[in-house]
Design a protein around this motif. Sequence first.
Motif, PDB file in Angstrom:
ATOM      1  N   UNK A 346       0.730  -1.199   0.245  1.00 10.51           N
ATOM      2  CA  UNK A 346       0.013   0.138   0.178  1.00 10.51           C
ATOM      3  C   UNK A 346       0.911   1.301  -0.094  1.00 10.51           C
ATOM      4  N   UNK A 347       0.409   2.325  -0.435  1.00  8.51           N
ATOM      5  CA  UNK A 347       1.038   3.672  -0.568  1.00  8.51           C
ATOM      6  C   UNK A 347       1.965   4.003   1.008  1.00  8.51           C
ATOM      7  N   UNK A 348       1.213   3.846   2.164  1.00  7.54           N
ATOM      8  CA  UNK A 348       1.759   4.106   3.569  1.00  7.54           C
ATOM      9  C   UNK A 348       2.924   3.145   3.475  1.00  7.54           C
ATOM     10  N   UNK A 349       3.061   2.125   3.212  1.00  3.22           N
ATOM     11  CA  UNK A 349       4.337   1.373   3.239  1.00  3.22           C
ATOM     12  C   UNK A 349       5.442   1.965   2.303  1.00  3.22           C
ATOM     13  N   UNK A 350       5.038   2.032   1.065  1.00  2.00           N
ATOM     14  CA  UNK A 350       5.970   2.523   0.073  1.00  2.00           C
ATOM     15  C   UNK A 350       6.350   3.642   0.421  1.00  2.00           C
ATOM     16  N   UNK A 371      -7.112   4.849  -3.669  1.00  2.00           N
ATOM     17  CA  UNK A 371      -6.160   6.161  -3.367  1.00  2.00           C
ATOM     18  C   UNK A 371      -4.778   6.036  -4.352  1.00  2.00           C
ATOM     19  N   UNK A 372      -4.424   4.987  -4.675  1.00  2.00           N
ATOM     20  CA  UNK A 372      -3.239   4.880  -5.508  1.00  2.00           C
ATOM     21  C   UNK A 372      -2.046   5.338  -4.960  1.00  2.00           C
ATOM     22  N   UNK A 373      -1.348   6.054  -5.652  1.00  2.00           N
ATOM     23  CA  UNK A 373      -0.209   6.562  -5.139  1.00  2.00           C
ATOM     24  C   UNK A 373      -0.121   8.236  -4.880  1.00  2.00           C
ATOM     25  N   UNK A 374      -1.596   8.658  -4.848  1.00  2.00           N
ATOM     26  CA  UNK A 374      -1.713   9.890  -4.531  1.00  2.00           C
ATOM     27  C   UNK A 374      -0.932  10.724  -3.312  1.00  2.00           C
ATOM     28  N   UNK A 390       2.225  -3.668 -14.157  1.00  2.00           N
ATOM     29  CA  UNK A 390       1.181  -4.199 -13.833  1.00  2.00           C
ATOM     30  C   UNK A 390      -0.382  -3.309 -14.137  1.00  2.00           C
ATOM     31  N   UNK A 391      -1.315  -3.658 -13.573  1.00  2.19           N
ATOM     32  CA  UNK A 391      -2.497  -3.141 -14.241  1.00  2.19           C
ATOM     33  C   UNK A 391      -2.578  -1.698 -13.583  1.00  2.19           C
ATOM     34  N   UNK A 392      -1.729  -1.068 -12.767  1.00  2.00           N
ATOM     35  CA  UNK A 392      -1.808   0.185 -12.098  1.00  2.00           C
ATOM     36  C   UNK A 392      -1.164   1.152 -13.066  1.00  2.00           C
ATOM     37  N   UNK A 393      -0.443   0.747 -13.985  1.00  2.00           N
ATOM     38  CA  UNK A 393       0.663   1.610 -14.757  1.00  2.00           C
ATOM     39  C   UNK A 393       0.006   2.622 -15.162  1.00  2.00           C
ATOM     40  N   UNK A 394      -0.882   2.547 -16.233  1.00  2.00           N
ATOM     41  CA  UNK A 394      -1.634   3.693 -17.025  1.00  2.00           C
ATOM     42  C   UNK A 394      -2.066   4.810 -16.007  1.00  2.00           C
ATOM     43  N   UNK A 395      -3.005   4.288 -14.857  1.00  2.00           N
ATOM     44  CA  UNK A 395      -3.263   5.241 -13.880  1.00  2.00           C
ATOM     45  C   UNK A 395      -2.323   5.854 -13.174  1.00  2.00           C
ATOM     46  N   UNK A 396      -1.216   5.159 -12.723  1.00  2.14           N
ATOM     47  CA  UNK A 396       0.064   5.960 -11.870  1.00  2.14           C
ATOM     48  C   UNK A 396       0.639   6.885 -12.938  1.00  2.14           C
ATOM     49  N   UNK A 397       0.709   6.378 -14.148  1.00  2.00           N
ATOM     50  CA  UNK A 397       1.488   7.365 -15.082  1.00  2.00           C
ATOM     51  C   UNK A 397       0.553   8.879 -15.115  1.00  2.00           C
ATOM     52  N   UNK A 398      -0.468   8.638 -14.993  1.00  2.00           N
ATOM     53  CA  UNK A 398      -1.397  10.194 -14.997  1.00  2.00           C
ATOM     54  C   UNK A 398      -0.947  11.020 -13.773  1.00  2.00           C
ATOM     55  N   UNK A 399      -0.976  10.081 -12.577  1.00  2.00           N
ATOM     56  CA  UNK A 399      -0.566  10.643 -11.220  1.00  2.00           C
ATOM     57  C   UNK A 399       0.613  11.196 -11.365  1.00  2.00           C
TER      58      UNK A 399
END
Length: 479
Positions: A346-350, A371-374, A390-399
């Motif tokens: 999760x983002x807290x751990x990262x 919440x992703x990596x916001x 992974x699946x989150x790549x495109x969404x994280x690219x936008x962030x």
Amino acid sequence: MFPVTTFKGRKVAVFGLARTGIAAALALKAGGATILAWDDGEAGRAASVAAGLTPIDLRDCDFSELAALVMSPGVPLYGPKQHWSVAKAEAAGVPVIGDVELFARELNAIPEDQRPLVVAITGTNGKSTTTALIAHILSSCGKDVRMGGNIGTGVLALDPPRPDAIYVLELSSYQLDLVDSLRVKAAVHLNLTPDHLERHGTMERYAAAKRRIFNNQTSTDWAIVGVDDDWGMALCTRMNAGGGRVVVPISAVQALGKGVCALGTMLWDNLDGRSQMVVDLAHAHALPGAHNAQNAAAAYAAARALGLSPHAITKALISFPGLEHRLQEVGAIGPIRFFNDSKATNADAAAQALQAFPKLRWIVGGQAKTGGIDSLAPFFDRVTKAYLVGEAAEAFAQTLDGHVAYDVCGTIKMATAKAYEDARQTESEEIIVLSPACASFDQFPDFEARGRHFTACVKELVNCDHGLSADIESAVETA
């Protein structure tokens, strides 16, 4: 495994036949209880048969005949998703407990002067590293240590009690929900941030589950509480007001008038009314970053609770080899170092990984959490470049767009190759970290498999000819 004799001659139901449930059923059976074991899944029932148990469908059982229902910690106990077996037990007035409660009752039956000590650790993040670190310190000091619970071995599969043994247990909120009588000599509450709310429903209920680690403590027991978040600070204040135990605050960000704290890389002991710098954590290479400074403070306090000297504790702390998948250094090629932080789901751990280094190349992605990596935006200036998988790549690219340079790599294989190829062009010290901030289930069965895969990719890079990027990518493809 040791027999649990608390329910000898009585009938006990066990639901959930994975590792924990099977160990509980076998321990109860060895102690003379009659076992009714069941799992809703065919795989669990098959595993129980292989272990020598005979599954019995609890739907057909008269719960009024039961002395207890022993639940797998992952099964919902309350709320709209409450499991049918729990509802049936509650209707019959049957206590619902877990394997840790069986363990506690067995220990409580031993005369106190012969009873092993228990150290227990909970918190949203850092539990496993702190548990392993405490076990390492105690073992290095010659103690008879048995480590388990939510890490490694289930409590009922550990070696039987001996008077001089020390059990070091990682306990999740799920496990603590099923504990009533455990007494802990040194109980550690590291931190609390939103997690598992689909199970607990509210932060208040989640916090209440964590607080159960302090139940049954007496005036000679230690409550070690991280105060670097609002929930922990409130808990420490509440416990100091309540009395009944020794309360020790710990921090990685602030000086404390009492307790153990880390200021920068320096660990300070202020337990005896005189502040003393006991170790420079820069020498503990397996414990980088502020989050590991908090883990070190907690482990130091727990070891002091058991009477160990500061010198013995810090000597062992420096030799800690680290824990797999928790910001674990897995290889180096010249000035380029690789870290496996696959446990950061999760983002807290990262965030802990992003704060551990002034600059890093970040392999991130997988199956995104809410919440992703916001929430990691304050640390984006530490990221030289991100490599998205992974699946989150495109969404994280936008962030990240407009804030951090990135490549969409798709797989950890390609991300590792690309990050190394970019890093070696700089001819300077570089850090490459897999800290996904995501679940692994889009590409891997669990975070352990993901971490092992990344480590294999790094090992291939270490062993290959570094001269050609094509060679690198080919090597990674075969990992």
